[in-house]
Design a protein around this motif. Structure first.
Motif, PDB file in Angstrom:
ATOM      1  N   ARG A  57      87.357  64.684 -50.835  1.00  0.00           N
ATOM      2  CA  ARG A  57      88.383  63.693 -50.872  1.00  0.00           C
ATOM      3  C   ARG A  57      89.748  64.346 -50.873  1.00  0.00           C
ATOM      4  NH1 ARG A  57      83.290  62.573 -52.924  1.00  0.00           N
ATOM      5  NH2 ARG A  57      83.174  60.309 -53.727  1.00  0.00           N
ATOM      6  N   ASP A  58      89.907  65.582 -50.684  1.00  0.00           N
ATOM      7  CA  ASP A  58      91.061  66.199 -50.534  1.00  0.00           C
ATOM      8  C   ASP A  58      91.550  66.048 -49.142  1.00  0.00           C
ATOM      9  OD1 ASP A  58      93.573  67.408 -50.671  1.00  0.00           O
ATOM     10  OD2 ASP A  58      92.530  69.301 -51.610  1.00  0.00           O
ATOM     11  N   TYR A  59      91.996  64.966 -48.646  1.00  0.00           N
ATOM     12  CA  TYR A  59      92.152  64.649 -47.192  1.00  0.00           C
ATOM     13  C   TYR A  59      93.180  65.480 -46.653  1.00  0.00           C
ATOM     14  CZ  TYR A  59      89.053  60.942 -48.242  1.00  0.00           C
ATOM     15  OH  TYR A  59      87.766  60.054 -48.574  1.00  0.00           O
ATOM     16  N   ALA A  61      94.153  68.546 -47.518  1.00  0.00           N
ATOM     17  CA  ALA A  61      93.750  70.031 -47.317  1.00  0.00           C
ATOM     18  C   ALA A  61      92.519  69.802 -46.198  1.00  0.00           C
ATOM     19  CB  ALA A  61      93.235  70.378 -48.734  1.00  0.00           C
ATOM     20  N   ARG A  62      91.838  68.767 -45.909  1.00  0.00           N
ATOM     21  CA  ARG A  62      91.084  68.886 -44.956  1.00  0.00           C
ATOM     22  C   ARG A  62      91.390  68.402 -43.717  1.00  0.00           C
ATOM     23  NH1 ARG A  62      88.839  70.093 -49.211  1.00  0.00           N
ATOM     24  NH2 ARG A  62      89.770  72.153 -48.192  1.00  0.00           N
ATOM     25  N   GLY A  83      84.721  68.103 -52.285  1.00  0.00           N
ATOM     26  CA  GLY A  83      85.972  68.479 -51.555  1.00  0.00           C
ATOM     27  C   GLY A  83      86.257  67.813 -50.386  1.00  0.00           C
TER      28      GLY A  83
END
Length: 214
Positions: A75-77, A79-80, A73
């Motif tokens: 890698r979903d920059y 969303a993060r 998770g």
């Protein structure tokens, strides 16, 4: 009181945080809080393990220790971003800012690792360096108050290192004995240097069909 804040996000790697949590919770006055954008049950890697977030980024404005786990998770920059913005704010308040495995990528996305030596999972080195960090192939890397750990299991080493810095070596040694952390792995392939380039090249494909690394 020592406040330890641990951000959660879908796809976190459980051992990245559970290992160091089970060390750092013994620090005198430790208060551990799990933080996510919503105070929900957050699914971990492959959805088979979850943890309940107790607070949102708006609830926590300072902490003594920031512990950032890795996992797919990270890698979903996009969303993060709410979490990485919060990580950047927390870093200004911390005594120690730490990461395990690909949690270093979230530190990187928060602008914390630019120009610093750091470590992460060996298969994420190009991503780490894209944030301006200098990859250092050590199990635990400390630069000032920033402490990064390599892949998954190294979080326990990082936490014991941190406990020694905070409470002294005897306390950390007692903690290691208490959790009976005495690694005796059946295979000597726990790093690329030991496993060799051939196995390292095949490993992502071998792992892809089963439980995936962070």
């Amino acid at each position: 009181m020592t406040r330890i804040a641990i951000p959660l996000f879908p796809g976190f790697m459980p051992l990245d945080l559970v290992g160091p949590y089970d060390v750092l919770r013994f620090l005198p006055g430790a208060e551990v809080v799990f933080v996510a954008t919503k105070p929900d049950l957050i699914p971990g890697a492959d959805g088979g393990f979850g943890l309940q977030a107790q607070a949102t980024p708006d609830d926590i404005d300072a902490c003594d220790i920031l512990l950032v786990p890795g996992g797919r998770g990270t890698r979903d920059y996009a969303a993060r971003k709410p979490l990485t913005d919060w990580i950047a704010r927390m870093h200004k308040t911390t005594t120690w800012t730490t990461s395990v495995c690909t949690g270093a990528l979230l530190l990187g996305a928060a602008g914390i690792l630019d120009g610093l030596d750091a470590t992460t999972h060996w298969n994420a080195v190009p991503e780490l360096e894209a944030f301006g960090a200098r990859y250092t192939p050590e199990r635990v890397v400390r630069r000032g108050k920033v402490v990064t750990a390599a892949g998954v299991s190294s979080g326990i080493d990082m936490a014991l290192t941190l406990a020694g810095l905070i409470e002294g070596e005897e306390f950390a040694q007692a903690l290691q004995l208490w959790i009976e952390y005495d690694p005796q792995p059946p295979y000597d392939t726990g790093s690329v240097a030991k496993a060799g380039a051939e196995l390292a090249a095949r490993t992502p494909g071998l792992i892809a069909g089963g439980a995936r690394r962070g």
